[in-house]
Scaffold this motif. Structure first.
Motif, PDB file in Angstrom:
ATOM      1  N   MET A   1      41.554  48.266 -69.442  1.00 17.00           N
ATOM      2  CA  MET A   1      42.382  47.625 -68.435  1.00 17.00           C
ATOM      3  C   MET A   1      42.720  48.636 -67.336  1.00 17.00           C
ATOM      4  SD  MET A   1      45.049  45.375 -70.709  1.00 17.00           S
ATOM      5  CE  MET A   1      44.497  43.992 -71.707  1.00 17.00           C
ATOM      6  N   THR A   2      42.412  48.320 -66.134  1.00 19.10           N
ATOM      7  CA  THR A   2      42.695  49.209 -65.031  1.00 19.10           C
ATOM      8  C   THR A   2      44.170  49.104 -64.659  1.00 19.10           C
ATOM      9  OG1 THR A   2      42.078  47.485 -63.451  1.00 19.10           O
ATOM     10  CG2 THR A   2      40.369  49.051 -64.124  1.00 19.10           C
ATOM     11  N   SER A   3      44.728  50.234 -64.254  1.00 20.11           N
ATOM     12  CA  SER A   3      46.130  50.234 -63.851  1.00 20.11           C
ATOM     13  C   SER A   3      46.244  49.681 -62.443  1.00 20.11           C
ATOM     14  CB  SER A   3      46.677  51.665 -63.889  1.00 20.11           C
ATOM     15  OG  SER A   3      48.022  51.680 -63.473  1.00 20.11           O
ATOM     16  N   PRO A   4      47.204  48.798 -62.190  1.00 20.42           N
ATOM     17  CA  PRO A   4      47.356  48.227 -60.847  1.00 20.42           C
ATOM     18  C   PRO A   4      47.805  49.283 -59.849  1.00 20.42           C
ATOM     19  CG  PRO A   4      49.189  47.598 -62.241  1.00 20.42           C
ATOM     20  CD  PRO A   4      48.204  48.279 -63.129  1.00 20.42           C
ATOM     21  N   THR A   5      47.529  49.049 -58.590  1.00 21.94           N
ATOM     22  CA  THR A   5      47.942  49.956 -57.514  1.00 21.94           C
ATOM     23  C   THR A   5      48.636  49.175 -56.402  1.00 21.94           C
ATOM     24  OG1 THR A   5      45.767  49.737 -56.466  1.00 21.94           O
ATOM     25  CG2 THR A   5      46.072  51.576 -57.983  1.00 21.94           C
ATOM     26  N   ASP A   6      49.241  48.035 -56.777  1.00 19.38           N
ATOM     27  CA  ASP A   6      49.817  47.137 -55.776  1.00 19.38           C
ATOM     28  C   ASP A   6      51.327  47.262 -55.659  1.00 19.38           C
ATOM     29  OD1 ASP A   6      50.374  46.187 -58.277  1.00 19.38           O
ATOM     30  OD2 ASP A   6      49.766  44.119 -57.895  1.00 19.38           O
ATOM     31  N   ALA A   7      51.913  48.299 -56.256  1.00 20.89           N
ATOM     32  CA  ALA A   7      53.367  48.477 -56.201  1.00 20.89           C
ATOM     33  C   ALA A   7      53.670  49.901 -55.743  1.00 20.89           C
ATOM     34  CB  ALA A   7      53.999  48.204 -57.568  1.00 20.89           C
ATOM     35  N   PRO A   8      53.647  50.150 -54.438  1.00 17.66           N
ATOM     36  CA  PRO A   8      53.863  51.506 -53.905  1.00 17.66           C
ATOM     37  C   PRO A   8      55.156  52.117 -54.422  1.00 17.66           C
ATOM     38  CG  PRO A   8      53.189  50.006 -52.157  1.00 17.66           C
ATOM     39  CD  PRO A   8      53.435  49.153 -53.365  1.00 17.66           C
ATOM     40  N   GLY A   9      55.068  53.392 -54.771  1.00 19.19           N
ATOM     41  CA  GLY A   9      56.229  54.087 -55.293  1.00 19.19           C
ATOM     42  C   GLY A   9      56.348  54.028 -56.793  1.00 19.19           C
ATOM     43  N   VAL A  10      55.630  53.087 -57.417  1.00 22.03           N
ATOM     44  CA  VAL A  10      55.649  52.973 -58.875  1.00 22.03           C
ATOM     45  C   VAL A  10      54.214  52.971 -59.405  1.00 22.03           C
ATOM     46  CG1 VAL A  10      56.513  51.682 -60.865  1.00 22.03           C
ATOM     47  CG2 VAL A  10      57.788  51.635 -58.715  1.00 22.03           C
ATOM     48  N   PHE A  11      53.452  51.969 -59.030  1.00 22.98           N
ATOM     49  CA  PHE A  11      52.053  51.886 -59.427  1.00 22.98           C
ATOM     50  C   PHE A  11      51.197  52.191 -58.196  1.00 22.98           C
ATOM     51  CE2 PHE A  11      54.161  49.465 -62.680  1.00 22.98           C
ATOM     52  CZ  PHE A  11      53.434  49.737 -63.837  1.00 22.98           C
TER      53      PHE A  11
ATOM     54  N   LEU B   1      61.141  52.687 -49.845  1.00 25.08           N
ATOM     55  CA  LEU B   1      59.822  52.191 -50.234  1.00 25.08           C
ATOM     56  C   LEU B   1      59.952  50.928 -51.082  1.00 25.08           C
ATOM     57  CD1 LEU B   1      56.860  53.137 -49.827  1.00 25.08           C
ATOM     58  CD2 LEU B   1      57.036  54.297 -52.027  1.00 25.08           C
ATOM     59  N   LEU B   2      60.909  50.926 -51.994  1.00 27.57           N
ATOM     60  CA  LEU B   2      61.128  49.754 -52.840  1.00 27.57           C
ATOM     61  C   LEU B   2      61.672  48.580 -52.042  1.00 27.57           C
ATOM     62  CD1 LEU B   2      62.681  51.343 -56.068  1.00 27.57           C
ATOM     63  CD2 LEU B   2      60.285  50.891 -55.558  1.00 27.57           C
ATOM     64  N   LEU B   3      62.523  48.877 -51.061  1.00 27.36           N
ATOM     65  CA  LEU B   3      63.076  47.815 -50.225  1.00 27.36           C
ATOM     66  C   LEU B   3      61.979  47.046 -49.505  1.00 27.36           C
ATOM     67  CD1 LEU B   3      66.237  49.365 -48.527  1.00 27.36           C
ATOM     68  CD2 LEU B   3      66.181  47.396 -50.056  1.00 27.36           C
ATOM     69  N   ASN B   4      60.906  47.739 -49.167  1.00 27.42           N
ATOM     70  CA  ASN B   4      59.834  47.131 -48.381  1.00 27.42           C
ATOM     71  C   ASN B   4      58.750  46.492 -49.234  1.00 27.42           C
ATOM     72  OD1 ASN B   4      61.038  47.928 -45.960  1.00 27.42           O
ATOM     73  ND2 ASN B   4      60.063  49.942 -46.033  1.00 27.42           N
ATOM     74  N   ASN B   5      58.907  46.528 -50.554  1.00 24.11           N
ATOM     75  CA  ASN B   5      57.890  45.931 -51.413  1.00 24.11           C
ATOM     76  C   ASN B   5      58.574  45.252 -52.595  1.00 24.11           C
ATOM     77  OD1 ASN B   5      55.789  45.880 -53.742  1.00 24.11           O
ATOM     78  ND2 ASN B   5      54.562  46.355 -51.945  1.00 24.11           N
ATOM     79  N   GLU B   6      58.577  43.937 -52.600  1.00 24.82           N
ATOM     80  CA  GLU B   6      59.284  43.177 -53.636  1.00 24.82           C
ATOM     81  C   GLU B   6      58.715  43.438 -55.022  1.00 24.82           C
ATOM     82  OE1 GLU B   6      60.615  38.546 -54.563  1.00 24.82           O
ATOM     83  OE2 GLU B   6      59.473  39.054 -52.764  1.00 24.82           O
ATOM     84  N   LEU B   7      57.395  43.604 -55.124  1.00 33.70           N
ATOM     85  CA  LEU B   7      56.767  43.841 -56.421  1.00 33.70           C
ATOM     86  C   LEU B   7      57.218  45.181 -56.999  1.00 33.70           C
ATOM     87  CD1 LEU B   7      54.763  42.225 -58.178  1.00 33.70           C
ATOM     88  CD2 LEU B   7      52.949  43.671 -57.266  1.00 33.70           C
ATOM     89  N   SER B   8      57.283  46.205 -56.148  1.00 34.17           N
ATOM     90  CA  SER B   8      57.727  47.519 -56.610  1.00 34.17           C
ATOM     91  C   SER B   8      59.165  47.467 -57.101  1.00 34.17           C
ATOM     92  CB  SER B   8      57.600  48.542 -55.477  1.00 34.17           C
ATOM     93  OG  SER B   8      56.270  48.681 -55.046  1.00 34.17           O
TER      94      SER B   8
END
Length: 343
Positions: free
Chosen positions: A25-35, A50-57
């Protein structure tokens, strides 16, 4: 002959498949600052933005907190934060959090994925005359691979050990956004690195204890002794847990209120646009109705005109026929009169 009963572990197809497929399983890269792809560096303020600007993160949940300690030099302490991806639940990212003095820290903000030792000399710790300097509270993403993470930590901190870990239940895991608000509160509470109060020991301890109080129900497990100790001796540090928790509650309430205001403003804007769309749609529909009515009126007028012309042509034809019949009758009468005279 008596036989000892043995407990049989039930076979789980889901668990079996997960164990087989997990390495692939590949690790996701769609959550800047975390993944993210590779490793990256942020100070806690930039991480919050960074988290404020990305709901997924911001929705990534803290599953485990690990307290680590360097076993050489100044016995620096740092934390590992295990975040679970909010949608790809197989994925866990490990972030590194620590505090150093700004003048002694080595940053990894060049974006090339490399990292270096923190480089804090032992004289910095043992000298009581060291003055307060700006603190450097930083959070690092790491390669999402077990062996790579261990190599990363060794390369950055040298030899280290794991002191204890804190596991949060699925029902009460702090989100990355909540953690970032707490870290910003700590930064505002104590922005300076002070050797006898606000050093790495204070930082790791306060983050740890604050999360325990703010999100109860977690399970703490000790693996090794030595927390908040240097060469076996407890290091003096400021007692700030309760104050930080109070500051966090107030700050999080403000954050939620602001988020609620933004949500309401967004809903009102959507409602306004929808109403404008309805008004515009009604106006457009009215224009279409008016045009349709005009076309129907024109068609009716043309139909009536055609009927009028047809009636006129019919009357002219009937008139011509009557005139022709009358003329024919006159001719017949004249012929009859001539025939009588001839006789």
């Amino acid at each position: 002959m008596a036989f000892k009963s043995k407990s049989v572990k039930r076979f789980s197809v889901r668990g079996f498949l997960a164990a087989i497929l997990h390495p692939f399983m590949t690790s996701p890269t769609d959550a800047p600052g975390v993944f993210t792809l590779g490793d990256s560096y942020n100070n806690v303020g930039d991480w919050h933005t960074l988290l404020l600007n990305n709901e997924l993160s911001s929705q990534c949940e803290l599953e485990r907190l690990v307290c680590c300690k360097c076993t050489t030099s100044v016995e620096h302490e740092f934390l590992l934060l295990h975040f679970r991806h909010p949608t790809q639940h197989h994925a866990v990212a490990i972030l590194v959090l620590d505090r150093t003095s700004r003048s002694d820290s080595t940053e990894n903000n060049n974006g090339n994925g490399s990292s270096r030792s923190i480089g804090i000399g032992q004289s910095t710790v043992v000298s009581p005359s060291v003055s307060a300097t700006p603190a450097h509270d930083s959070i690092f993403t790491t390669p999402n691979n077990g062996s790579a993470i261990e190599s990363y930590l060794t390369n950055r901190y040298g030899q280290h050990k794991y002191l204890c870990h804190l596991d949060f239940p699925a029902s009460a895991r702090p989100s990355a956004m909540q953690v970032s608000v707490l870290l910003c509160v700590l930064r505002k509470h104590s922005p300076t690195y002070h050797l006898w109060q606000y050093q790495c020991y204070w930082y790791a301890y306060t983050v740890w204890e604050a999360l325990k109080r703010l999100f109860p129900g977690c399970r703490e497990t000790t693996q090794s002794e030595g927390r908040s100790r240097f060469c076996g001796q407890e290091v003096r540090k400021a007692e700030s847990v309760e104050a930080v928790c109070e500051l966090y509650r107030a700050e999080w309430a403000r954050f939620e209120n602001a988020a609620e205001e933004r949500r309401r403003a967004k809903e009102e804007e959507v409602h306004r646009l929808r109403m404008e769309g309805l008004v515009e749609g009604r106006a457009q529909r009215q224009a279409e109705v008016d045009e349709e009515r005009r076309q129907k009126e024109e068609e009716r007028r043309q139909r009536e005109e055609a009927e009028r012309r047809a009636d006129e042509e019919r009357r002219q034809r009937e008139k011509a026929e009557r005139e022709y019949e009358a003329e024919l009758n006159r001719m017949r009468a004249r012929m009859a009169e001539l025939e009588r005279r001839a006789v």
